[in-house]
Scaffold this motif. Structure first.
Motif, PDB file in Angstrom:
ATOM      1  N   ILE A  26       1.167  -1.419  -0.021  1.00  0.00           N
ATOM      2  CA  ILE A  26      -0.377   0.308   0.246  1.00  0.00           C
ATOM      3  C   ILE A  26       1.291   1.061  -0.274  1.00  0.00           C
ATOM      4  O   ILE A  26       2.230   1.435   0.454  1.00  0.00           O
ATOM      5  CB  ILE A  26      -1.636  -0.189   1.557  1.00  0.00           C
ATOM      6  CG1 ILE A  26      -1.679  -1.206   1.050  1.00  0.00           C
ATOM      7  CG2 ILE A  26      -2.061   0.705   1.381  1.00  0.00           C
ATOM      8  CD1 ILE A  26      -2.804  -1.458   0.567  1.00  0.00           C
ATOM      9  N   ALA A  27       0.372   2.191  -0.938  1.00  0.00           N
ATOM     10  CA  ALA A  27       1.207   3.013  -1.090  1.00  0.00           C
ATOM     11  C   ALA A  27       0.443   4.536  -1.111  1.00  0.00           C
ATOM     12  O   ALA A  27      -0.115   5.043  -0.716  1.00  0.00           O
ATOM     13  CB  ALA A  27       1.403   3.894  -2.157  1.00  0.00           C
ATOM     14  N   VAL A  28       1.030   5.452   0.572  1.00  0.00           N
ATOM     15  CA  VAL A  28       0.091   6.534   0.925  1.00  0.00           C
ATOM     16  C   VAL A  28       0.653   7.655   0.378  1.00  0.00           C
ATOM     17  O   VAL A  28       2.286   7.662   0.587  1.00  0.00           O
ATOM     18  CB  VAL A  28       0.897   6.638   2.259  1.00  0.00           C
ATOM     19  CG1 VAL A  28      -0.119   7.618   3.508  1.00  0.00           C
ATOM     20  CG2 VAL A  28       0.054   5.027   3.352  1.00  0.00           C
ATOM     21  N   PHE A  29       0.327   8.850   0.078  1.00  0.00           N
ATOM     22  CA  PHE A  29       0.586  10.266  -0.361  1.00  0.00           C
ATOM     23  C   PHE A  29       0.947  10.682   1.140  1.00  0.00           C
ATOM     24  O   PHE A  29       1.030  10.804   2.148  1.00  0.00           O
ATOM     25  CB  PHE A  29      -1.237  10.638  -0.646  1.00  0.00           C
ATOM     26  CG  PHE A  29      -0.802  12.398  -1.241  1.00  0.00           C
ATOM     27  CD1 PHE A  29       0.374  12.639  -2.404  1.00  0.00           C
ATOM     28  CD2 PHE A  29      -0.706  12.678  -0.690  1.00  0.00           C
ATOM     29  CE1 PHE A  29       0.228  13.964  -3.277  1.00  0.00           C
ATOM     30  CE2 PHE A  29      -0.494  14.086  -0.964  1.00  0.00           C
ATOM     31  CZ  PHE A  29       0.446  14.390  -2.042  1.00  0.00           C
ATOM     32  N   ASP A  30       2.357  11.010   0.136  1.00  0.00           N
ATOM     33  CA  ASP A  30       2.938  11.744   1.034  1.00  0.00           C
ATOM     34  C   ASP A  30       3.332  13.490   0.524  1.00  0.00           C
ATOM     35  O   ASP A  30       3.692  13.750  -0.186  1.00  0.00           O
ATOM     36  CB  ASP A  30       4.506  10.909   1.073  1.00  0.00           C
ATOM     37  CG  ASP A  30       5.766  12.129   1.915  1.00  0.00           C
ATOM     38  OD1 ASP A  30       4.821  13.032   2.133  1.00  0.00           O
ATOM     39  OD2 ASP A  30       6.340  11.624   2.483  1.00  0.00           O
ATOM     40  N   PRO A  31       2.600  14.597   1.083  1.00  0.00           N
ATOM     41  CA  PRO A  31       2.846  16.419   0.599  1.00  0.00           C
ATOM     42  C   PRO A  31       3.782  15.969   0.850  1.00  0.00           C
ATOM     43  O   PRO A  31       3.904  17.495  -0.257  1.00  0.00           O
ATOM     44  CB  PRO A  31       1.557  15.929   2.193  1.00  0.00           C
ATOM     45  CG  PRO A  31       1.648  15.759   2.673  1.00  0.00           C
ATOM     46  CD  PRO A  31       1.997  14.337   2.596  1.00  0.00           C
ATOM     47  N   HIS A  32       5.165  15.925   1.583  1.00  0.00           N
ATOM     48  CA  HIS A  32       5.856  16.942   1.466  1.00  0.00           C
ATOM     49  C   HIS A  32       6.662  15.971   0.171  1.00  0.00           C
ATOM     50  O   HIS A  32       7.891  16.521   0.289  1.00  0.00           O
ATOM     51  CB  HIS A  32       7.087  15.549   2.839  1.00  0.00           C
ATOM     52  CG  HIS A  32       5.755  16.809   3.922  1.00  0.00           C
ATOM     53  ND1 HIS A  32       5.992  17.236   4.737  1.00  0.00           N
ATOM     54  CD2 HIS A  32       5.385  15.893   5.204  1.00  0.00           C
ATOM     55  CE1 HIS A  32       5.018  18.217   5.277  1.00  0.00           C
ATOM     56  NE2 HIS A  32       5.244  16.328   6.123  1.00  0.00           N
ATOM     57  N   LYS A  33       7.031  15.273  -0.420  1.00  0.00           N
ATOM     58  CA  LYS A  33       7.595  14.400  -1.813  1.00  0.00           C
ATOM     59  C   LYS A  33       6.373  14.985  -2.635  1.00  0.00           C
ATOM     60  O   LYS A  33       5.663  16.295  -2.878  1.00  0.00           O
ATOM     61  CB  LYS A  33       7.097  13.479  -2.095  1.00  0.00           C
ATOM     62  CG  LYS A  33       7.870  12.022  -0.939  1.00  0.00           C
ATOM     63  CD  LYS A  33       8.157  10.610  -0.970  1.00  0.00           C
ATOM     64  CE  LYS A  33       8.700   9.758  -0.416  1.00  0.00           C
ATOM     65  NZ  LYS A  33       8.393   8.685  -0.876  1.00  0.00           N
TER      66      LYS A  33
END
Length: 142
Positions: free
Chosen positions: A102-109
């Motif tokens: 599962i991939a989680v959205f990373d707002p810092h990337k």
């Protein structure tokens, strides 16, 4: 799901499993169209964006289409069973050699400026963008 639970020799993914693998990033519709899609993609890294799980849960509860609700429940059950075998964040190896995570959205990337992370489809594309930027190999959005 093909096979029975006794056939599912699922194990946590070793740290080097993404080398030389095609990475498939699954959209909600791909899973709903074929809940067994993860079994059809052998020796691959299969990434499911977290927002897809949220969409599956919503469909299970609110869809008027009985078959669609069934497919969403079936996919959710499989992923729940998989989570009992190991960490879906780290990845779990399937008997066909694929790794599901599962991939989680990373707002810092980094992600494209024209995407709205409030929109589920845009968030899936943003997660796909982040996954692709971390890989050297081929990535396919399904």
């Amino acid at each position: 799901m093909s096979g029975n639970r006794a056939d599912m020799a699922i194990r946590p993914a070793p740290e080097t499993t993404t080398e030389h693998r095609v990475t498939y990033i699954l959209d909600t519709n791909a899973i709903l169209y074929n809940p067994d899609v993860v079994h059809d993609l052998a020796d691959a890294e299969i990434v499911i964006p977290q927002v897809v799980l949220q969409e599956l849960d919503k469909i299970k509860l609110t869809s008027n289409d009985r078959d669609l609700r069934f497919r969403a429940r079936r996919a959710s059950r499989f992923l729940f069973d998989l989570a009992e075998q190991g960490s879906l964040t780290d990845g779990v190896v399937l008997p066909n050699g694929s790794v599901v995570r599962i991939a989680v959205f990373d707002p810092h990337k980094n992600y494209p400026d024209n995407l709205s992370i409030k929109n589920s489809d845009d968030k899936i594309v943003a997660i796909a963008y982040q996954v692709v930027s971390e890989r050297d190999g081929e990535c396919v959005l399904v």
